[in-house]
Scaffold this motif. Structure first.
Motif, PDB file in Angstrom:
ATOM      1  N   MET A   1      -6.434   5.730  -8.727  1.00 10.90           N
ATOM      2  CA  MET A   1      -5.024   5.465  -8.925  1.00 10.90           C
ATOM      3  C   MET A   1      -4.641   4.184  -8.185  1.00 10.90           C
ATOM      4  N   ILE A   2      -3.912   3.332  -8.866  1.00 11.15           N
ATOM      5  CA  ILE A   2      -3.465   2.075  -8.271  1.00 11.15           C
ATOM      6  C   ILE A   2      -2.193   2.340  -7.469  1.00 11.15           C
ATOM      7  N   THR A   3      -2.167   1.861  -6.252  1.00 18.78           N
ATOM      8  CA  THR A   3      -1.009   2.081  -5.386  1.00 18.78           C
ATOM      9  C   THR A   3       0.071   1.044  -5.663  1.00 18.78           C
ATOM     10  N   GLN A   4       1.252   1.292  -5.140  1.00 25.14           N
ATOM     11  CA  GLN A   4       2.383   0.375  -5.276  1.00 25.14           C
ATOM     12  C   GLN A   4       2.049  -0.983  -4.645  1.00 25.14           C
ATOM     13  N   LYS A   5       1.387  -0.978  -3.518  1.00 22.40           N
ATOM     14  CA  LYS A   5       1.026  -2.219  -2.827  1.00 22.40           C
ATOM     15  C   LYS A   5       0.039  -3.044  -3.655  1.00 22.40           C
ATOM     16  N   GLN A   6      -0.925  -2.384  -4.283  1.00 25.74           N
ATOM     17  CA  GLN A   6      -1.899  -3.089  -5.115  1.00 25.74           C
ATOM     18  C   GLN A   6      -1.237  -3.699  -6.355  1.00 25.74           C
ATOM     19  N   THR A   7      -0.292  -2.971  -6.940  1.00 27.27           N
ATOM     20  CA  THR A   7       0.424  -3.489  -8.107  1.00 27.27           C
ATOM     21  C   THR A   7       1.266  -4.697  -7.729  1.00 27.27           C
ATOM     22  N   THR A   8       1.948  -4.623  -6.594  1.00 26.56           N
ATOM     23  CA  THR A   8       2.741  -5.751  -6.130  1.00 26.56           C
ATOM     24  C   THR A   8       1.857  -6.957  -5.847  1.00 26.56           C
TER      25      THR A   8
END
Length: 96
Positions: A1-8
């Protein structure tokens, strides 16, 4: 699962990757002739777009509204990007 920090991080890394394309073109061939002002304007446009997309992604709860607003932001980016060098609409900020 991709985290919010990685997406940003991915959202803000994409403009850097896109700016590397004309940078490599400047270094390799003579067909692409971007000045520092061109890179500055492209960076401002791309990072502003990334900021707005990230802001909408974090602030809007409804997925359909989020997608619609992001598409509109990308459409405005495309229109400005096309207008600056080609002057399709003849706007005063196009350079002439």
């Amino acid at each position: 699962m991709i985290t919010q920090k990685q997406t940003t991080l991915a959202i803000y890394a994409l403009p850097l990757v896109l700016l590397c394309i004309p940078l490599l073109g400047n270094a390799i061939s003579g067909g692409i002739n971007w000045s520092a002002a061109d890179f500055l304007m492209a960076g401002i446009l791309l990072f502003t777009t990334a900021f707005l997309v990230n802001l909408i992604r974090n602030q809007t709860k409804k997925q359909s509204r989020r997608v619609l607003i992001c598409i509109l932001i990308l459409l405005v980016l495309a229109l400005i990007w096309i207008e600056l060098p080609v002057e399709i609409f003849g706007s005063p900020f196009a350079g002439n």
